[in-house]
Design a protein around this motif. Structure first.
Motif, mmCIF file in Angstrom:
data_model
loop_
_atom_site.group_PDB
_atom_site.id
_atom_site.type_symbol
_atom_site.label_atom_id
_atom_site.label_comp_id
_atom_site.label_asym_id
_atom_site.label_seq_id
_atom_site.Cartn_x
_atom_site.Cartn_y
_atom_site.Cartn_z
ATOM 1 N N PHE A 59 -4.532 4.558 -7.230
ATOM 2 C CA PHE A 59 -5.682 4.526 -5.932
ATOM 3 C C PHE A 59 -6.386 3.275 -5.272
ATOM 4 O O PHE A 59 -6.770 3.082 -4.556
ATOM 5 C CB PHE A 59 -5.067 6.143 -5.575
ATOM 6 C CG PHE A 59 -5.441 6.170 -4.096
ATOM 7 C CD1 PHE A 59 -3.638 6.405 -3.648
ATOM 8 C CD2 PHE A 59 -6.754 6.968 -4.179
ATOM 9 C CE1 PHE A 59 -4.041 6.868 -1.979
ATOM 10 C CE2 PHE A 59 -6.640 7.264 -2.068
ATOM 11 C CZ PHE A 59 -5.285 7.156 -1.362
ATOM 12 N N ALA A 74 -7.271 -3.287 -0.328
ATOM 13 C CA ALA A 74 -6.816 -3.294 0.799
ATOM 14 C C ALA A 74 -7.772 -3.424 1.436
ATOM 15 O O ALA A 74 -8.402 -4.164 2.927
ATOM 16 C CB ALA A 74 -6.284 -2.342 1.033
ATOM 17 N N VAL A 75 -8.491 -2.494 1.314
ATOM 18 C CA VAL A 75 -10.310 -2.968 2.487
ATOM 19 C C VAL A 75 -10.799 -4.594 2.167
ATOM 20 O O VAL A 75 -11.341 -5.061 3.104
ATOM 21 C CB VAL A 75 -10.902 -2.208 2.036
ATOM 22 C CG1 VAL A 75 -12.700 -2.407 2.455
ATOM 23 C CG2 VAL A 75 -10.838 -0.750 1.920
ATOM 24 N N ASN A 100 -7.434 0.488 -2.682
ATOM 25 C CA ASN A 100 -7.868 1.062 -1.847
ATOM 26 C C ASN A 100 -8.616 -0.296 -1.844
ATOM 27 O O ASN A 100 -9.573 -0.817 -0.743
ATOM 28 C CB ASN A 100 -8.905 2.625 -1.916
ATOM 29 C CG ASN A 100 -7.516 3.385 -0.424
ATOM 30 O OD1 ASN A 100 -7.260 3.426 0.444
ATOM 31 N ND2 ASN A 100 -6.697 3.749 -2.132
ATOM 32 N N MET A 108 0.651 -0.875 -0.516
ATOM 33 C CA MET A 108 0.054 -0.243 -0.214
ATOM 34 C C MET A 108 0.849 0.710 0.090
ATOM 35 O O MET A 108 0.431 2.339 -0.694
ATOM 36 C CB MET A 108 -1.189 -0.162 0.864
ATOM 37 C CG MET A 108 -2.221 -0.792 1.300
ATOM 38 S SD MET A 108 -3.377 -0.812 2.561
ATOM 39 C CE MET A 108 -3.939 0.815 2.079
ATOM 40 N N SER A 128 0.814 3.852 -3.123
ATOM 41 C CA SER A 128 0.126 5.117 -2.879
ATOM 42 C C SER A 128 1.376 6.201 -3.572
ATOM 43 O O SER A 128 1.158 7.227 -3.885
ATOM 44 C CB SER A 128 0.110 5.093 -1.745
ATOM 45 O OG SER A 128 -0.817 3.986 -0.960
#
Length: 200
Positions: free
Chosen positions: A160, A167-168, A164, A126, A130
């Motif tokens: 991005f 990752a979530v 996310n 991440m 990022s």
């Protein structure tokens, strides 16, 4: 997990590879960075899914697998090699094959890694994504001049958002596994202590 699940995963992986590696997409990658970067996700992800769910066997030692897999992912996002893959088809084909192999390496090691180490890998990914996303959104010419700046800005935004979303999903799955394990422990303790011993 039943056979239908494995078939679905296999079909999905084949789809990801087929969409990423075909004459139309390859030609379009010369002028647009979006399919080029999305192919990185698709091919690496397909490798992870294949080795985690389908192959399900140890390829090499987990430490070597993590180092090799992560190094391949980093290599093709380094500006010099990113540009080579964008401009030269033969290099890109090597890139695409190696990304699948890198995914296979990571996927084969996941079952042997501790949860804390998996979270560390997720955090490092991440952070790296990022940084790259912000560079592409703010000043894409610092990263590459192969593509038009506007296209690279869109790539940064897409990266991005995808990062996310993934990752979530992974964090929710991680929390769900923690809660499930805790529930199993509670149930075991409850069953063990349901009938107290008679004291004489």
């Amino acid at each position: 997990m039943n056979n239908y699940f494995f078939i679905a995963v296999l079909i999905f992986c084949i789809f990801l590879i087929a969409v990423s590696v075909n004459p139309f997409t390859e030609e379009y990658m010369f002028i647009n960075p979006i399919p080029y970067m999305l192919a990185h996700y698709s091919l690496f992800g397909a490798g992870i899914l294949l080795s985690y769910y389908i192959i399900r066997r140890k390829i090499v030692d987990k430490s070597i697998a993590v180092i090799v897999g992560a190094s391949i992912a980093f290599l093709w996002h380094y500006p010099y090699f990113f540009n080579l893959g964008a401009e030269i088809l033969s290099v890109r084909l090597i890139e695409e094959v190696s990304l699948v192999i890198g995914g296979l390496m990571i996927g084969s090691s996941l079952k042997e890694l501790s949860r804390n180490f998996k979270v560390l890998l997720l955090a490092l990914w991440m952070i790296g994504d990022s940084i790259l996303s912000f560079i592409l959104m703010i000043s894409p010419s610092l990263y590459t001049t192969v593509y038009a700046p506007q296209g690279l800005e869109y790539v940064g935004i897409i990266m991005f958002l995808m990062m996310n979303l993934i990752a979530v999903y992974l964090l929710l799955k991680y929390v769900n596994n923690l809660l499930r394990d805790e529930k199993d422990v509670v149930n075991e303790d409850y069953q063990r202590n349901t009938y107290p011993k008679n004291e004489h």
